[in-house]
Every structure is written in structure tokens, then in C-alpha cells.
Design a protein around this motif. Structure first.
Motif, short mmCIF file in Angstrom:
data_model
loop_
_atom_site.label_atom_id
_atom_site.label_comp_id
_atom_site.label_asym_id
_atom_site.label_seq_id
_atom_site.Cartn_x
_atom_site.Cartn_y
_atom_site.Cartn_z
N ASP A 130 0.82 -1.21 0.00
CA ASP A 130 0.00 0.00 0.00
C ASP A 130 0.85 1.26 0.00
O ASP A 130 0.33 2.36 0.19
CB ASP A 130 -0.92 0.01 1.22
N GLN A 131 2.16 1.10 -0.21
CA GLN A 131 3.07 2.25 -0.20
C GLN A 131 3.60 2.52 -1.61
O GLN A 131 3.73 1.60 -2.43
CB GLN A 131 4.24 1.99 0.76
N PHE A 132 3.93 3.78 -1.86
CA PHE A 132 4.41 4.20 -3.17
C PHE A 132 5.75 4.92 -3.03
O PHE A 132 5.92 5.75 -2.13
CB PHE A 132 3.38 5.11 -3.85
N TYR A 133 6.68 4.57 -3.92
CA TYR A 133 8.02 5.14 -3.87
C TYR A 133 8.43 5.62 -5.26
O TYR A 133 8.13 4.97 -6.27
CB TYR A 133 9.04 4.10 -3.38
N VAL A 134 9.14 6.75 -5.31
CA VAL A 134 9.78 7.19 -6.55
C VAL A 134 11.26 6.84 -6.44
O VAL A 134 11.83 6.82 -5.34
CB VAL A 134 9.59 8.70 -6.80
N CYS A 135 11.87 6.53 -7.57
CA CYS A 135 13.25 6.03 -7.53
C CYS A 135 13.98 6.39 -8.81
O CYS A 135 13.39 6.73 -9.83
CB CYS A 135 13.26 4.52 -7.32
N SER A 136 15.30 6.33 -8.72
CA SER A 136 16.16 6.49 -9.89
C SER A 136 17.17 5.36 -9.84
O SER A 136 16.77 4.20 -9.81
CB SER A 136 16.83 7.87 -9.90
N GLU A 137 18.47 5.66 -9.80
CA GLU A 137 19.47 4.58 -9.78
C GLU A 137 20.50 4.78 -8.68
O GLU A 137 21.57 4.20 -8.73
CB GLU A 137 20.14 4.47 -11.15
N THR A 138 20.17 5.61 -7.69
CA THR A 138 21.05 5.76 -6.54
C THR A 138 20.46 4.95 -5.38
O THR A 138 19.44 4.28 -5.54
CB THR A 138 21.18 7.23 -6.12
N ASN A 139 21.08 5.04 -4.23
CA ASN A 139 20.56 4.34 -3.05
C ASN A 139 19.46 5.13 -2.35
O ASN A 139 18.90 4.67 -1.36
CB ASN A 139 21.69 4.05 -2.07
N ASP A 145 3.06 10.40 -1.17
CA ASP A 145 1.62 10.26 -0.98
C ASP A 145 0.98 10.25 -2.37
O ASP A 145 0.99 11.27 -3.06
CB ASP A 145 1.10 11.43 -0.15
N PRO A 146 0.41 9.13 -2.80
CA PRO A 146 -0.14 9.06 -4.16
C PRO A 146 -1.40 9.89 -4.33
O PRO A 146 -1.78 10.19 -5.47
CB PRO A 146 -0.43 7.56 -4.34
N GLU A 147 -2.03 10.26 -3.23
CA GLU A 147 -3.24 11.06 -3.30
C GLU A 147 -2.93 12.51 -3.66
O GLU A 147 -3.53 13.09 -4.57
CB GLU A 147 -3.97 11.02 -1.95
N LYS A 148 -1.96 13.10 -2.96
CA LYS A 148 -1.61 14.50 -3.16
C LYS A 148 -0.27 14.68 -3.86
O LYS A 148 0.15 15.82 -4.12
CB LYS A 148 -1.60 15.23 -1.82
N LEU A 149 0.43 13.58 -4.11
CA LEU A 149 1.77 13.60 -4.71
C LEU A 149 2.75 14.40 -3.84
O LEU A 149 3.69 15.01 -4.34
CB LEU A 149 1.74 14.18 -6.12
N GLU A 150 2.55 14.36 -2.54
CA GLU A 150 3.45 15.04 -1.62
C GLU A 150 4.61 14.12 -1.25
O GLU A 150 4.45 12.90 -1.13
CB GLU A 150 2.71 15.47 -0.36
N THR A 151 5.78 14.71 -1.09
CA THR A 151 6.96 13.96 -0.68
C THR A 151 6.89 13.66 0.81
O THR A 151 6.69 14.56 1.62
CB THR A 151 8.24 14.76 -0.99
N MET A 152 7.04 12.39 1.17
CA MET A 152 6.92 11.99 2.57
C MET A 152 8.31 11.71 3.17
O MET A 152 8.92 12.58 3.77
CB MET A 152 6.01 10.77 2.69
N ASP A 153 8.81 10.50 2.98
CA ASP A 153 10.07 10.10 3.62
C ASP A 153 11.16 9.84 2.58
O ASP A 153 10.90 9.28 1.51
CB ASP A 153 9.86 8.82 4.44
#
Length: 523
Positions: A130-139, A145-153
Motif C-alpha cells: 500500500d506504499q508508493f516510492y519514486v526512484c532512480s538509480e542511486t541508493n 503520498d499518491p493522493e496529493k503527490l506530496e513527498t513523505m520520507d
């Protein structure tokens, strides 16, 4: 087919008014996308397509109504750049300028602190439980928050696992288990580490706290680990392609100390082979057979599966590493002047490699084709040293950006024998981007295109009553060549490639193209 056009009052964090279009009533959820959204900060400009500040997008579909919003990822890189009103964090292809907010001593010490590597996660957005993460190629990845697209942790994966990088293309088993690959660096040399974890039982629990390493593969060349963007997965195995496109560790560290862009640490060596590593998902053991082939570069795996004692691997392949330079802003700017130049740099082909699994090197008959799959044009032969050399079967012709950004019916067919995949292509010389459906058995191609419209990566959503593999729809974010402030959600019938409808929006700010994303029924 119905077209609806709606002017929007604002974007970047504001949920937008909905519009109606003729789409299946069973479609309910959100298409979440990620990509670069800001090519200039102050008077500074980013130099590469992989550098601009991450911008998240959301198309929400409910009862035939669609809303759109977007928001910048508030990474440390974004906040530092915006605070300084210039580029102060070095990206893949862009050098950061000295941060005016830091003292001379702080600037010097930052060269030796891993925290000062970019955390600009612009490549993908994934769903883990139930969690959503954005990622690239670093660590560094970010929970959002997928509802508001706010950055969380902000999550530093290196605090939980011995990895310093991670791909933006993890795989998921049908029970939700997450698999990914990341490189680790130690005094013993670099390793390619396969990691796994399970979705958290509670939305407030970090799922990476229970992550573990399934297998560590030593890099073939100690100071030059291979670059990789994705990997393959079958029902029982993981497939890692070690290609001769290397990251020079010495060069990378020196570039970091100087504050230069990291792109110059990449090296292509056409004299070296590609190696396939096959890992048992349950035991973490590698198959003892050494599989090789001629050099190529791959960003995106399409699918992999087991079939009658063989392992089939389908990928989008380039002949060399020049495509990375082709994505520099300076090169992209030459498109209209010389479209054939960029077409050559981005020349891609879908190839199928078939790896025979039940082989013994005791009988080194080099004339024998080890591939026994009926109808397969791929071959494999023993080399004198006991390794198995594989020759591909072409599933498409080679062409500019041909069959890239692939997608399949992932939920039911990832890791299993399949027939269809969907991708993007580009025509030359008019540079029209089109969406395509490829039948891997017949190699027939069906195309959707529209003049002055630019589709993004196709995302397959299955019909809840699906009987066949292609029973469903394709979702794509659609841009307008004549206006950077227009964006649409395009909906195609995945079986016929005919348009079902679209929801059109106009914004007050430009909406750039996006890279990867996910459709979720949760929202």
C-alpha cells in the motif's frame, strides 16, 4: 469515441477539475507517472534528459471522469537547487556549481560525503503493498503520498542493505515479494547484489527494514562494474545481464571530488562479451553454466520465462553505448537539423535470447545447436572453454528508438510465456512517435499514431473479466507538439489498438514528457 477539452486553473499540487470521456466503466484507479520536469533553474540548464528535477503526475479515473495533477518531488537536490536558484547538485550529465549556502570548508568536505550524491528520483514510481516510492538509480528513494503527490520520507537503502545503487525497475512476485538489484562497493571489489523484501503489513512500517540479500555476484572486472538499468525474472529464476558498458570507479570518484558530471565515468568496450547470470530465486545459487553473447547494451528487459528446459529472455538492445550520449540535450537539439543522426544513435532492436539449461560441458560438440525449442530461430553452441555462446532471434527490425519503453500484461504474464508486448517507436525523418503492439509469435506489429501527438510509455490494465492475454486497455500520457501546456490521458483497446477515448487538459505551465510509472486500483 469522445474528446473532451478542459482549461485548468492551476497545477503542481492542486487537484484539477474532472472531465468526461468514453472509457470503460470498470476502469477505476490512478495512473501515476514520473519523469523530468524542470530543465532550467535560474540561468543554469541541465545537460541530459536524465538530469531535470523529478515531476510526478497523476491521472485519476472514476466512473468515466478523469482528473489530472502534478507536483515536483521535494528531494534534497530540488530544495538545494531552488534555494540557490541555480544547479548546485551534480547530476548524471550536469555539473553542479558551488553551493552559495555552504562555507568553503563545507563545500570541500561534501566531496567526500555520500549524502551529497543526488537524490533526484525522476525515473519511476512503484507500488510496494500500500506504499508508493519514486526512484532512480542511486541508493536514495522517496516515499510519496499518491493522493496529493506530496513527498513523505527519504529512504537511504544503504542503511538496510550493502548496496550503493539500485535499479528503478524492481520486479514483484504474485505474492507481492519485491526483488531488485543494486551494486555494492567494498575493499574486495564491487558486487551485483540481488535484494528482496515483502510489503509491510502496516502503512507506517518501512518494508526495507526486513530486506535481505538473495545473492551477491562479484563483478568480472574489479574496478569497472557493469552498468545496468533493469533485469529479468521468471517464476523460478532471476536474470542479470553483465554488459560491457562499465562504470569506472576510479573515474567516478575523481569526478565526484571535482564536482563534474558522472556521465564521463561510463565506458563502452566493444571487444568484450556479454555474460548472462542465472540465479535461483529460492536458494540464491547461480547456475554453473556460463552463458555469453556478442556485445550489446540493454536498458529495458521486456519479459523472461522458462520453456521446456530453456530460459527465454526478451530485451530492447542497442549495438553500443552511444545512445547515452544521444540523450544529451545538445544532441536532442540537433533532431530537426539532422534527424538521421539521432536515429542512428538510438537504433534499437528487440532480441530474444534462448538459454538451454540442461547442458553438460562434457560433450563439447561446437557444431551442435543446444536450443531445442520448436520454431525458435535463436541458437546456442558450446565454446572451447565450456561456456555457451548464444545467438539471438530478432523479434523486430532495428530502428530509431524502435520498440523501447516496453510494457506487458505484467500481473498475469511477467515471468511466464507470453505473446504480446507494447512499446514506443519513432518514424524518420518526421520524428513522429507512435505506440506499437508486437506479437512475439508471428512478429506482426500493430501501430497507433497521430500527427503532432507524443505518447508516453504504454501501461496495460487488464479487464477484470479478461479471458485472453490482451483483454484490457492501454493508458498513455499524451503530449501536444503545438502546445507545451496541453496534456491528455489516452485510452486504447489493447486488443485492437483502436482509441476508446481521451481526456484533454490545458495547464498554465508546460507539461514535459514522463518516463515510467504504474497504474493502481487503490486510488
Amino acid at each position: 469515441m469522445v474528446y473532451f477539452y478542459l482549461r485548468i486553473s492551476s497545477i503542481n499540487g492542486t487537484a484539477l477539475k474532472s472531465c468526461f470521456c468514453e472509457i470503460p466503466r470498470w476502469l477505476r484507479g490512478s495512473l501515476l507517472r514520473n519523469g523530468g520536469g524542470l530543465l532550467e533553474i535560474g540561468t543554469d540548464k541541465f545537460n541530459h534528459a536524465f538530469d531535470s528535477m523529478a515531476l510526478m503526475h497523476r491521472f485519476r479515473v472514476r466512473d468515466g471522469h478523469v482528473t489530472y495533477m502534478n507536483r515536483f518531488l521535494h528531494s534534497n537536490a530540488y530544495k538545494r537547487n531552488m534555494s540557490a536558484n541555480r544547479i548546485v547538485v551534480t547530476e548524471f550529465g550536469t555539473r553542479g556549481f558551488p553551493d552559495p549556502c555552504k562555507t568553503i570548508f563545507q563545500r570541500f568536505m561534501s566531496k567526500f560525503i555520500i549524502e551529497d550524491f543526488t537524490d533526484n528520483d525522476l525515473l519511476n514510481i512503484i507500488q510496494l503493498g500500500d506504499q508508493f516510492y519514486v526512484c532512480s538509480e542511486t541508493n536514495f528513494i522517496h516515499r510519496v503520498d499518491p493522493e496529493k503527490l506530496e513527498t513523505m520520507d527519504r529512504v537511504d537503502l544503504s542503511k538496510y542493505l550493502a548496496i550503493n545503487t539500485a535499479t528503478a525497475h524492481p520486479h514483484f512476485d504474485r505474492d507481492g515479494t519485491y526483488y531488485n538489484m543494486g551494486s555494492g562497493f567494498s575493499l574486495c571489489g564491487p558486487t551485483y547484489n540481488i535484494v528482496k523484501t515483502s510489503p509491510a503489513s502496516d502503512v507506517n512500517v518501512n518494508p526495507f527494514e526486513t530486506a535481505s540479500i538473495v545473492c551477491s555476484i562479484p563483478a568480472r572486472y574489479r574496478f569497472k562494474p557493469s552498468y545496468y538499468h533493469s533485469f529479468g525474472m521468471t517464476e523460478n529464476y532471476l536474470v542479470f545481464v553483465e554488459q560491457p558498458f562499465f562504470v569506472s570507479i576510479r573515474h567516478l570518484l575523481w569526478l565526484h571530488i571535482k564536482g563534474d558530471a558522472y556521465i564521463d565515468a561510463l565506458e563502452w568496450n566493444p571487444k568484450l562479451k556479454v555474460y548472462f547470470h542465472i540465479i535461483n530465486k529460492q536458494t540464491g545459487e547461480r547456475l554453473p553454466v556460463i552463458y555469453t553473447t556478442s556485445p550489446f547494451l540493454v536498458f529495458h528487459h521486456i519479459n523472461a520465462y522458462e520453456d521446456s528446459g530453456h530460459l527465454v529472455v526478451d530485451m530492447c538492445c542497442y549495438n553500443d553505448g552511444e545512445v547515452v550520449k544521444g540523450l544529451c540535450v545538445a544532441e536532442l537539439g540537433k533532431i530537426k537539423e539532422d534527424p538521421y543522426h539521432l536515429a542512428e544513435l538510438t537504433r534499437c532492436q528487440v532480441r530474444r535470447y534462448v538459454l538451454p539449461m540442461d547442458v553438460s560441458s562434457q560433450d563439447l560438440d561446437r557444431s551442435q545447436n543446444l536450443v531445442k525449442l520448436p520454431g525458435s530461430e535463436a541458437t546456442a553452441h558450446f565454446e572451447q572453454d565450456g561456456s555457451v555462446f548464444c545467438q539471438y532471434e530478432a523479434l523486430t527490425e532495428a530502428g530509431p528508438g524502435h520498440a523501447e519503453m516496453p510494457g506487458i500484461n505484467y500481473a498475469k504474464y511477467n515471468g511466464r510465456k507470453y505473446r504480446f508486448f507494447y512499446a514506443l517507436g519513432r518514424k524518420v525523418p518526421n520524428l513522429e512517435t507512435y505506440m506499437m503492439k508486437i506479437n512475439t509469435e508471428t512478429k506482426e506489429i500493430e501501430i497507433w499514431s497521430e500527427e503532432k501527438r507524443i505518447p508516453s510509455e504504454p501501461v496495460f490494465v487488464a479487464n477484470p473479466n479478461a479471458v485472453e492475454e490482451d483483454d484490457g486497455i492501454l493508458l498513455s500520457s499524451l503530449l501536444h507538439e503545438e502546445s507545451e501546456k496541453k496534456v491528455a490521458l489516452l485510452i486504447l483497446d489493447a486488443k485492437t489498438m483502436k482509441e476508446l477515448g481521451r481526456a484533454e487538459f490545458e495547464t498554465e505551465s508546460s507539461v514535459p514528457g514522463c518516463l515510467h510509472g504504474v497504474f493502481t486500483h487503490l486510488l
